[in-house]
Design an enzyme around this catalytic site. Structure first.
Site, mmCIF file in Angstrom:
data_model
loop_
_atom_site.group_PDB
_atom_site.id
_atom_site.type_symbol
_atom_site.label_atom_id
_atom_site.label_comp_id
_atom_site.label_asym_id
_atom_site.label_seq_id
_atom_site.Cartn_x
_atom_site.Cartn_y
_atom_site.Cartn_z
ATOM 1 N N HIS A 256 -43.019 -77.013 -22.401
ATOM 2 C CA HIS A 256 -42.941 -76.935 -23.851
ATOM 3 C C HIS A 256 -42.586 -75.531 -24.308
ATOM 4 C CE1 HIS A 256 -45.154 -77.106 -27.963
ATOM 5 N NE2 HIS A 256 -43.863 -77.360 -28.102
ATOM 6 N N ASN B 108 -50.454 -76.914 -30.210
ATOM 7 C CA ASN B 108 -50.399 -77.890 -31.290
ATOM 8 C C ASN B 108 -51.771 -78.457 -31.625
ATOM 9 O OD1 ASN B 108 -47.892 -78.654 -32.757
ATOM 10 N ND2 ASN B 108 -47.053 -78.568 -30.701
#
Length: 302
Positions: free
Chosen positions: A152, A202
């Site tokens: 990511h 996140n």
């Protein structure tokens, strides 16, 4: 293509010498720029052929800025661009490492990996740039699920240093090690994360957006004021400017996925205000309008 040792039987570190990126939006082209800049022959694929000239132009412009800042020589810029291959033909996507940067939908990513598995060796590593979808679920049904891993990057990929490397239940340790080492080779700061909803960043940052949206929905303050206050408190970007940069639609999909992953816990509930923006096509910088308005030439997002 250099074929690394099969993940399940590796006796030495896996070597990644070629990379392919699927998706030529902002994230995909940013990751491709980082790879060619650091010496890796890189294929950039997008199903939409019209995206490819724009992607090359954006990568050339990004490398050009590094030349202006004297971080690259003109010769190094030209060599980096020469390592870039663009294609809209999926059968040409063959590499030691394939990173998907497509829409944040589990079914789309799984179908893509199944197609890629038919044309790549069992040792090719499949990495997802997902910011919220479970790697374990993504790998389910993919031949050799031990080679599926999360990688990511953060937007903008050429600038942001952090890369989350996420291992699913089936991910082979040497596959995660190889991706972790590659991120370091790319000048990034990799961190390992378990396959939990939202991973690390996140999971923590989701409430920055969600609570900002609640304040706007409840008319506590306009979005501009909320952004200005948080920026004055030390955040580089307020939540609404940041959502516009990321992509309002992409951000909404991540929130929706995390809401489901946490069994519809109210603290992750998606905002109706954000959904209205998505329904209206106000996706942020890439569409020219989100919570703010932008010139028509604003960057896209994959």
């Amino acid at each position: 293509m250099t074929s690394p040792t099969h993940p399940a039987a590796a006796s030495q570190p896996i070597s990644i010498e070629t990379v392919a990126i699927v998706g030529a939006g902002t994230m995909g082209l940013g990751i491709a720029q980082v790879c060619v800049q650091h010496g890796l022959p890189t294929i950039l694929f997008d199903i939409n052929a019209d995206m490819l000239p724009k992607a090359r132009q954006a990568i050339a412009a990004g490398l050009g800025k590094l030349v202006e800042k004297q971080k690259l020589s003109p010769e190094e810029r030209d060599a980096a661009l020469a390592r870039l291959t663009l294609t809209d033909k999926l059968p040409e996507v063959r590499a030691d490492l394939i990173v998907e940067a497509v829409v944040e939908r589990l079914d789309v990513k799984q179908q893509l990996f199944r197609q890629l598995a038919e044309q790549n060796p069992a040792a090719s590593i499949f990495a997802s740039n997902t910011s919220s979808l479970p790697i374990t679920r993504l790998a389910a049904g993919i031949p050799h699920p031990e080679r599926v891993v999360g990688m990511h990057f953060f937007n903008p990929a050429p600038i942001m240093k952090l890369v989350e490397v996420i291992s699913g239940v089936a991910t082979a340790p040497d596959v995660a090690d190889a991706v972790f080492a590659l991120a370091g080779r790319l000048g990034k700061r990799p961190v390992r994360a378990a396959d939990a909803p939202g991973f690390i960043v996140n999971r923590v940052a989701r409430h920055y957006y969600v609570e900002g949206l609640k304040l706007a929905e409840e008319q506590v303050a306009p979005v501009e004021v909320i952004d200005e206050l948080l920026e004055s408190a030390g955040f580089r970007m307020g939540p609404f400017r940041l959502m516009d940069l990321i992509g309002v639609d992409s951000n909404y999909l991540v929130t929706s996925a995390m809401y489901e992953a946490f069994h519809f816990d109210a603290k992750f509930r998606p905002s109706r205000l954000q959904q209205q923006k998505v329904d209206a096509g106000h996706h942020g910088r890439k569409s020219g309008r989100g919570f703010y308005e932008y010139p028509a030439s604003g960057p896209g997002k994959g």
